[in-house]
Design a protein around this motif. Sequence first.
Motif, PDB file in Angstrom:
ATOM      1  N   ARG A  29       0.793  -1.257  -0.036  1.00 10.20           N
ATOM      2  CA  ARG A  29       0.180   0.017   0.113  1.00 10.20           C
ATOM      3  C   ARG A  29       0.895   1.236   0.035  1.00 10.20           C
ATOM      4  O   ARG A  29       2.125   1.044   0.650  1.00 10.20           O
ATOM      5  N   GLN A  65      -5.893   0.540  -7.779  1.00 11.93           N
ATOM      6  CA  GLN A  65      -4.635  -0.554  -7.801  1.00 11.93           C
ATOM      7  C   GLN A  65      -3.950  -0.626  -9.065  1.00 11.93           C
ATOM      8  O   GLN A  65      -4.452  -0.096 -10.095  1.00 11.93           O
ATOM      9  N   LYS A  70      -1.665  -1.136  -3.924  1.00 15.19           N
ATOM     10  CA  LYS A  70      -2.612  -0.126  -3.753  1.00 15.19           C
ATOM     11  C   LYS A  70      -2.251   1.235  -3.534  1.00 15.19           C
ATOM     12  O   LYS A  70      -1.449   1.464  -2.387  1.00 15.19           O
TER      13      LYS A  70
END
Length: 75
Positions: A29, A65, A70
Motif C-alpha cells: 500500500r 490498484q 494499492k
Amino acid sequence: MNIHTLEEHSKAVITAKKLGIFNIYEDSRVHLDQDVFTRLVEENNLNIQTTTRDCNIFPHEKSFQLNGIKYYSLF
C-alpha cells in the motif's frame, strides 16, 4: 547493508516524501497526498474506489490498484 546503500535508500525516502508520498507499507500500500492522488487519477484516467471511514477528519478513502499495489489517499 553497507552505509552507502543506507544513504541511497534514505535519500529515496526523503525524495518520495517531498513528492507527496506519505508512506509505503510492506503490505503493498502507498499513501499519497490528495494533490498527487488526484493528479495521477486525472492524468491517467484511472478507475478509483471510494470507501467510507469511521473518521470525522478524513471520512473517505479513495484508491486505485496498479500492478498489485494499492495507492490511496484520505479525503
